[in-house]
Design a protein around this motif. Structure first.
Motif, short mmCIF file in Angstrom:
data_model
loop_
_atom_site.label_atom_id
_atom_site.label_comp_id
_atom_site.label_asym_id
_atom_site.label_seq_id
_atom_site.Cartn_x
_atom_site.Cartn_y
_atom_site.Cartn_z
N TYR A 152 20.29 -35.56 92.41
CA TYR A 152 19.58 -35.02 91.52
C TYR A 152 20.06 -36.12 90.23
N ASP A 153 18.84 -36.42 89.63
CA ASP A 153 19.09 -37.49 88.73
C ASP A 153 17.92 -37.32 87.76
N GLU A 154 18.08 -37.73 86.27
CA GLU A 154 17.16 -37.54 85.31
C GLU A 154 15.81 -38.44 85.61
N ARG A 155 15.87 -39.47 86.47
CA ARG A 155 14.68 -40.21 86.86
C ARG A 155 14.03 -39.75 88.09
N THR A 167 17.81 -32.76 79.27
CA THR A 167 19.21 -33.20 79.62
C THR A 167 20.15 -31.81 79.89
N SER A 195 14.67 -34.02 89.72
CA SER A 195 15.09 -33.67 88.55
C SER A 195 14.69 -32.35 87.98
N HIS A 219 26.10 -30.71 83.59
CA HIS A 219 26.44 -30.89 85.06
C HIS A 219 26.44 -29.53 85.71
N ALA A 244 12.70 -33.13 82.08
CA ALA A 244 13.02 -34.09 81.27
C ALA A 244 14.21 -33.88 80.28
N GLY A 261 26.04 -40.32 84.89
CA GLY A 261 24.82 -40.19 85.65
C GLY A 261 25.51 -41.00 87.21
#
Length: 164
Positions: free
Chosen positions: A76-79, A132, A127, A135, A130, A113
């Motif tokens: 899982y990553d914002e990108r 944030t 993701s 966690h 968009a 990250g």
């Protein structure tokens, strides 16, 4: 196949920890009948390195330390991709299980990250959009999606799709 959520950071006692435990327990119970031996949640200590790049690298090494050879890594990553629905994710989980992969490791990074090495090794990067998110909340949502995937595979009414 083992299901493993490996996340950097510790959840304090409270609603997030309780909800994460609830979804992990539900996934473990339902998963046994579907060919998933366990559903474990592993907390990785945040690195104390001075530079963010070094912290991410240390955390990546700890995260991948829980990856058995031949296992599947989902990050899982914002990108990551926000366009994969629950049913498509369930299909992928089933395909990995049916291919006799030993484990599905879901990785969640810390405040800095994920290191690029995790993104490179991941077979799927997801993701939740968009925005944030904290966690702890990402951990709850990731465990809920694992549980939802298992309910879809079992035909359980928890996931009703578009008709619900």
């Amino acid at each position: 196949m083992r299901l493993i959520l490996a996340a950097v950071g510790r959840l304090k006692a409270g609603p997030e920890r309780e909800l994460a435990s609830r979804y992990r327990d539900r996934a473990a119970q339902l998963g046994r009948g579907l060919g998933f031996a366990t559903c474990d949640s592993i907390e990785i200590a945040e690195s104390r390195a001075r530079r963010a790049r070094d912290r991410c690298a240390e955390e990546a090494a700890a995260l991948t330390g829980h990856m058995p050879p031949g296992g599947v890594l989902v990050a899982y990553d914002e990108r990551g991709r926000a366009d994969i629905g629950s049913e498509a994710l369930a299909e992928r989980v089933a395909a990995w299980r049916d291919a006799a992969r030993p484990a599905l490791v879901v990785a969640i990074g810390g405040p800095d990250g994920l290191d690029a090495s995790i993104r490179t090794k991941a077979e799927l990067i997801l993701s939740f959009g968009a925005a944030t998110l904290p966690h702890g909340l990402v951990r709850v949502l990731a465990l809920e999606q694992l549980y939802r995937s298992l309910t879809i595979l079992s035909g359980h009414p928890y996931h009703r799709g578009e008709a619900g």
